[in-house]
Scaffold this active site. Structure first.
Site, mmCIF file in Angstrom:
data_model
loop_
_atom_site.group_PDB
_atom_site.id
_atom_site.type_symbol
_atom_site.label_atom_id
_atom_site.label_comp_id
_atom_site.label_asym_id
_atom_site.label_seq_id
_atom_site.Cartn_x
_atom_site.Cartn_y
_atom_site.Cartn_z
ATOM 1 N N TYR A 142 -10.236 -4.166 -5.659
ATOM 2 C CA TYR A 142 -11.388 -3.283 -6.175
ATOM 3 C C TYR A 142 -12.382 -4.432 -6.473
ATOM 4 O O TYR A 142 -13.795 -3.602 -6.235
ATOM 5 C CB TYR A 142 -11.191 -1.758 -7.268
ATOM 6 C CG TYR A 142 -10.669 -1.117 -7.418
ATOM 7 C CD1 TYR A 142 -9.951 -0.180 -6.038
ATOM 8 C CD2 TYR A 142 -10.383 -0.859 -8.279
ATOM 9 C CE1 TYR A 142 -9.809 1.144 -5.891
ATOM 10 C CE2 TYR A 142 -9.272 0.530 -7.878
ATOM 11 C CZ TYR A 142 -9.490 1.855 -6.818
ATOM 12 O OH TYR A 142 -8.447 2.773 -6.982
ATOM 13 N N LYS A 192 4.255 -4.159 -4.169
ATOM 14 C CA LYS A 192 4.950 -3.411 -2.879
ATOM 15 C C LYS A 192 5.104 -5.451 -2.725
ATOM 16 O O LYS A 192 4.623 -5.591 -1.642
ATOM 17 C CB LYS A 192 4.359 -2.717 -2.349
ATOM 18 C CG LYS A 192 3.622 -1.722 -2.777
ATOM 19 C CD LYS A 192 4.505 -0.519 -1.839
ATOM 20 C CE LYS A 192 4.229 -0.556 -0.460
ATOM 21 N NZ LYS A 192 5.430 0.043 -0.174
ATOM 22 N N ASP A 224 5.680 2.993 -4.730
ATOM 23 C CA ASP A 224 6.299 3.944 -3.470
ATOM 24 C C ASP A 224 7.222 4.870 -3.958
ATOM 25 O O ASP A 224 6.998 5.757 -4.659
ATOM 26 C CB ASP A 224 6.322 3.978 -2.345
ATOM 27 C CG ASP A 224 6.897 2.911 -1.776
ATOM 28 O OD1 ASP A 224 7.309 2.094 -2.787
ATOM 29 O OD2 ASP A 224 7.615 2.958 -1.042
ATOM 30 N N ASP A 248 -4.130 3.158 -11.107
ATOM 31 C CA ASP A 248 -5.159 3.989 -10.540
ATOM 32 C C ASP A 248 -4.522 5.109 -10.164
ATOM 33 O O ASP A 248 -4.548 6.473 -10.416
ATOM 34 C CB ASP A 248 -6.238 3.940 -9.380
ATOM 35 C CG ASP A 248 -7.071 4.833 -9.943
ATOM 36 O OD1 ASP A 248 -7.557 5.335 -10.295
ATOM 37 O OD2 ASP A 248 -8.089 4.277 -8.750
ATOM 38 N N ASP A 252 -2.869 8.706 -13.290
ATOM 39 C CA ASP A 252 -3.431 10.075 -12.903
ATOM 40 C C ASP A 252 -2.178 10.558 -12.161
ATOM 41 O O ASP A 252 -2.037 12.232 -12.764
ATOM 42 C CB ASP A 252 -4.392 9.866 -11.535
ATOM 43 C CG ASP A 252 -6.136 9.839 -12.088
ATOM 44 O OD1 ASP A 252 -5.464 9.384 -12.690
ATOM 45 O OD2 ASP A 252 -6.602 10.758 -11.414
#
Ligand code: NAD
Length: 367
Positions: A142, A192, A224, A248, A252
């Site tokens: 980001y 990852k 994942d 993020d 959630d």
């Protein structure tokens, strides 16, 4: 005069409504537990824009830097949707996070037994769930450069860069291990490393930091797979440590396993200040909820639990934080519900202040 300074920024929409209930709870701790705060209140978001033409005044920023902790309601709303990006309400929030350098975002996913039926997962998978996700908040994809939309050979392309320095990874990792030491002493780090060099470095640095916390059991998981495991068997986790982008999404996902947005607190922590306390801002995960603003329907529990996190992480009042969380649990198990928590037939919802009354009554009963 208290040695606990707290800056309150109610913000917009339901922010001031839920914060009014938390102010009552703060006063209760002063009057009944000898835990008092020097509280000051200021504007953020659309409310600050209306007053000053900016979503966060420099004076408010300076107060936030001085305070032991900041407690924020919510920002934004339709009245501000057409403002220039640079003065949108959310920019006030981002400025606070950036200038206070709040690099570690703590998002608990905790299931209150009384609300286990609210989850999209089976009750036995979720009852008793208590996970803490630590998301690195100030770096990664980001923020990395280069970024932008460019053109090459007559075609546009968008680019963002995942970039982490060793020190950025290390400080996030330390905050996860410190937390784990106060909990069940397990950290699962997610990245990852199979396809990203930043993930390889992440894994290496986290492993190195773990040597300083021999009591904490460290595991690694590809992000994942982490997402799959969160919905398959969430109770296997204690603390999950991850980067900004994966955090993020995973936070959630984990948080919503437990029910309503009106229940979810968060904390964002930075480096220790001179007094040893981390720079910190506490806020509910939800936004300003313009669809219910001014109707007395907002659930104040997310903001209440954010204050409980402040008691625990900024003010070393773990026992009082437990007391407040137990009061919320008691109220829920007694069947008190704001409208967002209605499921059962024949239950009348309480208002925002009705929920505040119930929590205060449960606090009274706790002493
Ligand atoms: P939202 O979180 O405000 O609302 C989503 C839904 O959840 C709405 O139906 C709302 O009524 C409900 N809800 C949220 N909090 C609740 C509570 N405490 N009690 C009962 N119901 C609750 O998200 P949104 O509608 O996407 O965004 C509205 C505004 O809030 C936008 O301007 C957005 O930019 C802003 N926003 C701010 C923050 C923040 O301040 N941290 C976070 C998210 C969104």
């Amino acid at each position: 005069m208290s040695n606990h300074s707290l800056l309150i920024l109610p913000g917009d929409g339901i922010g001031p409504e839920v914060m009014a209930q938390v102010r009552r709870i703060i006063d209760w701790f002063g009057a009944n537990r000898g835990v008092s705060f020097d509280v000051s209140e200021d504007l953020v978001g659309g409310a600050a824009y209306d007053a000053h033409g900016v979503p966060l005044h420099d004076d408010t920023m300076a107060k936030a830097q001085e305070a032991d902790a900041v407690l924020l309601g919510a920002v934004g709303g339709p009245a501000y949707d057409d403002l220039d990006f640079s003065v949108k309400p959310e920019r006030g929030l981002l400025r606070l996070r950036k200038e206070m350098d709040l690099f570690s975002n703590l998002r608990p996913a905790q299931c209150f037994d009384a609300l286990a039926d609210f989850s999209s997962l089976k009750k036995e998978l979720i009852a008793g769930l208590d996970i803490m996700i630590v998301r690195e908040l100030t770096s990664g994809v980001y923020f990395g450069e280069p970024r932008g939309i460019f053109e090459e050979n007559g075609e546009r392309y968008g680019i963002n860069t995942q970039r982490y320095t060793e020190s950025e990874i290390e400080r996030a990792a330390r905050s996860a291990f410190e937390l784990a030491m106060r909990r069940n002493k397990k950290v699962c780090s997610m990245e990852k490393a199979n396809v990203m060099e930043s993930g390889i470095l992440w894994r290496e640095v986290v492993t190195r930091v773990s040597a300083d916390y021999p009591e904490v059991e460290l595991s690694h998981m590809y992000a994942d797979n982490g997402a799959m495991q969160l919905v398959r068997a969430p109770k296997q986790f204690d603390v999950i440590l991850t980067d900004n982008l994966f955090g993020d999404i995973l936070s959630d996902c984990a948080a919503m396993l437990t029910g309503s947005l009106g229940m979810l607190p968060s904390a964002s922590l930075g480096a220790p200040m001179e007094n040893g306390r981390p720079k910190a801002m506490y806020e509910p995960v939800h936004g300003s909820a313009p669809d219910i603003t001014g109707q007395g329907k907002a659930n104040p529990i997310a903001c209440t639990l954010s204050f409980a996190m402040a008691l625990r992480y900024s003010f070393d009042q773990g026992a009082e934080a437990d007391r407040l969380e137990a009061a919320v649990e008691k109220v829920l198990s007694d069947g008190v519900r704001t409208a967002d928590l209605l499921g059962e037939e024949g239950v009348d919802p309480v208002s925002t202040s009705g929920m505040g009354d119930a929590i205060l009554a449960a606090l009274d009963a706790s002493i």
